[in-house]
Write an enzyme that holds these catalytic residues in place. Sequence first.
Site, PDB file in Angstrom:
ATOM      1  CG  ASP A  70      -1.934   1.122   1.237  1.00 14.62           C
ATOM      2  OD1 ASP A  70      -3.144   0.810   1.320  1.00 14.62           O
ATOM      3  OD2 ASP A  70      -1.542   2.301   1.169  1.00 14.62           O
ATOM      4  CG  ASP A 113      -2.929   3.344  -2.098  1.00 15.31           C
ATOM      5  OD1 ASP A 113      -3.881   2.564  -1.955  1.00 15.31           O
ATOM      6  OD2 ASP A 113      -2.372   3.936  -1.157  1.00 15.31           O
ATOM      7  CD  GLU A 114      -5.049  -1.012  -0.405  1.00 14.54           C
ATOM      8  OE1 GLU A 114      -5.449  -2.155  -0.143  1.00 14.54           O
ATOM      9  OE2 GLU A 114      -5.627   0.027  -0.052  1.00 14.54           O
TER      10      GLU A 114
HETATM   11  P1  TTP Z   1      -5.328   5.075   1.186  1.00 13.34           P
HETATM   12  O1  TTP Z   1      -4.308   4.030   0.912  1.00 13.34           O
HETATM   13  O2  TTP Z   1      -6.488   4.709   2.035  1.00 13.34           O
HETATM   14  O3  TTP Z   1      -4.655   6.332   1.888  1.00 13.34           O
HETATM   15  P2  TTP Z   1      -3.259   7.032   1.606  1.00 13.34           P
HETATM   16  O4  TTP Z   1      -2.429   6.268   0.645  1.00 13.34           O
HETATM   17  O5  TTP Z   1      -3.529   8.450   1.230  1.00 13.34           O
HETATM   18  O6  TTP Z   1      -2.594   7.044   3.037  1.00 13.34           O
HETATM   19  P3  TTP Z   1      -1.906   5.832   3.823  1.00 13.34           P
HETATM   20  O7  TTP Z   1      -0.480   6.230   4.000  1.00 13.34           O
HETATM   21  O8  TTP Z   1      -2.627   5.761   5.115  1.00 13.34           O
HETATM   22  O9  TTP Z   1      -2.066   4.603   2.985  1.00 13.34           O
HETATM   23  O10 TTP Z   1      -5.913   5.638  -0.167  1.00 13.34           O
HETATM   24  C1  TTP Z   1      -5.162   5.731  -1.365  1.00 13.34           C
HETATM   25  C2  TTP Z   1      -5.548   6.969  -2.134  1.00 13.34           C
HETATM   26  O11 TTP Z   1      -6.932   6.951  -2.452  1.00 13.34           O
HETATM   27  C3  TTP Z   1      -5.329   8.263  -1.381  1.00 13.34           C
HETATM   28  O12 TTP Z   1      -4.001   8.750  -1.506  1.00 13.34           O
HETATM   29  C4  TTP Z   1      -6.334   9.184  -1.978  1.00 13.34           C
HETATM   30  C5  TTP Z   1      -7.468   8.278  -2.400  1.00 13.34           C
HETATM   31  N1  TTP Z   1      -8.577   8.359  -1.430  1.00 13.34           N
HETATM   32  C6  TTP Z   1      -9.606   9.274  -1.662  1.00 13.34           C
HETATM   33  O13 TTP Z   1      -9.595  10.003  -2.660  1.00 13.34           O
HETATM   34  N2  TTP Z   1     -10.622   9.361  -0.747  1.00 13.34           N
HETATM   35  C7  TTP Z   1     -10.673   8.597   0.383  1.00 13.34           C
HETATM   36  O14 TTP Z   1     -11.613   8.714   1.192  1.00 13.34           O
HETATM   37  C8  TTP Z   1      -9.598   7.652   0.616  1.00 13.34           C
HETATM   38  C9  TTP Z   1      -9.596   6.807   1.858  1.00 13.34           C
HETATM   39  C10 TTP Z   1      -8.583   7.575  -0.321  1.00 13.34           C
HETATM   40 MG    MG Z   2      -2.143   4.192   0.855  1.00 21.77          MG
HETATM   41 MG    MG Z   3      -4.807   2.071   0.074  1.00 18.49          MG
END
Ligand code: TTP
Ligand code: MG
Ligand code: MG
Length: 362
Positions: A9, A109-110
């Site tokens: 992630d 992002d995963e």
């Molecule tokens: P996430 O992996 O949930 O969050 P992140 O990568 O920003 O932070 P973390 O370090 O905790 O992993 O989500 C991936 C992307 O998806 C995030 O960068 C932006 C988008 N996203 C949204 O647009 N709205 C949302 O509510 C969430 C949770 C994510």
């Molecule tokens: Mg993330």
């Molecule tokens: Mg994610």
Amino acid sequence: MGRIVLHMDLDYFFAQVEESDRPEYLGRPVVVCIYSGRDTTSGVVSTSNYEARRYGVKSGLPIRTAMRKLKGTDAAFIPARHERYAEVSQKVMETLARYGEKFEYVSIDEGVLEITKASDDDYGKAERIALAAKQEIREKTGLTCSIGVGPNRLIAKIASDFRKPDGLTVVKPDEVEGFLAEMDVGKIPGVGAKTREVLNAAGIRTIAQLRDAEPGFLAEAFGKKTGGWLINAARGIDESEVGAQQGEQKQISRIMTLKRDTRDVDEIMDAMEELIRDIGKEVLENKLTFRAVGASVVDETLRTHSKSRTLPRPAEDAAQIGRAARELFAAIAAETKTAFRRAGVKVEGLASAKGQKTLGEY
Ligand code: TTP
Ligand code: MG
Ligand code: MG
């Protein structure tokens, strides 16, 4: 032989891309915004970097609330650039996919990777694979990610979230129980606020408590299927395959920035040549066929124009992508007046080539 699964992630993904594209944001709170367009401050926060999170600014918050929380700081509020994130994501996933025998795209992002064979079912090797993948992702994109390694997808996913940012958590089979025991039930992917509330009301807060819960109670509260799934999850059991279900690829796309802004179809097609060959290669390697071809451009005003066309029958060769793309770019050019800055091609309606009629049968 057991299984070893790796879950990756990206850290504060959209905001990290903004930081790495524009070093002037480094050290400042960065808030990536999805503006609703009604006025300049309405919309929600897509994500934020860790500096902004320290002020309580996170995904889903109204932009106005975020502005209030960050008042007096040098925070940067930036509109989301999905295309750019998709482009970076693609690079990351391509890099990651090469480290294992099966890859599944989970979200922008995963990604999940089966590395049982790649690691010879050895957790020491699995850890080295994870470190190498992290390093190459960083070299290719400048981004950090967090990785979890475990005996199944569930554990790998929970582990990827365990240490963030730039984390690596390896959970061996005999460590699963201890790893989960004291965690909040909400750490189980799929246990949302509502489920968590019902569990909490019954005095179930940790995963160990969930594991020891009365199966009858869970079946009654959530239904037999979900109840059974909850108990399994609490025990760290997950049999789902990598690359098997929902994450099935629906399209293959590539996009690039042109050397100069242009409306000339020949010039665009020259630029697309390698990219189309690349898509064709991926189709062949994965033994796929496609049913539709799409073309899109981003013009000098940053507007996107796209067109797609369904083919008379499933196809598999790059030449057909090229022919369709040329016509689509010409059609887009005919309907627009601006010059194009970026251009991309995709194939959709993917199906497995095996088991399908061969061309001769049509
Ligand atoms: P996430 O992996 O949930 O969050 P992140 O990568 O920003 O932070 P973390 O370090 O905790 O992993 O989500 C991936 C992307 O998806 C995030 O960068 C932006 C988008 N996203 C949204 O647009 N709205 C949302 O509510 C969430 C949770 C994510
Ligand atoms: Mg993330
Ligand atoms: Mg994610």
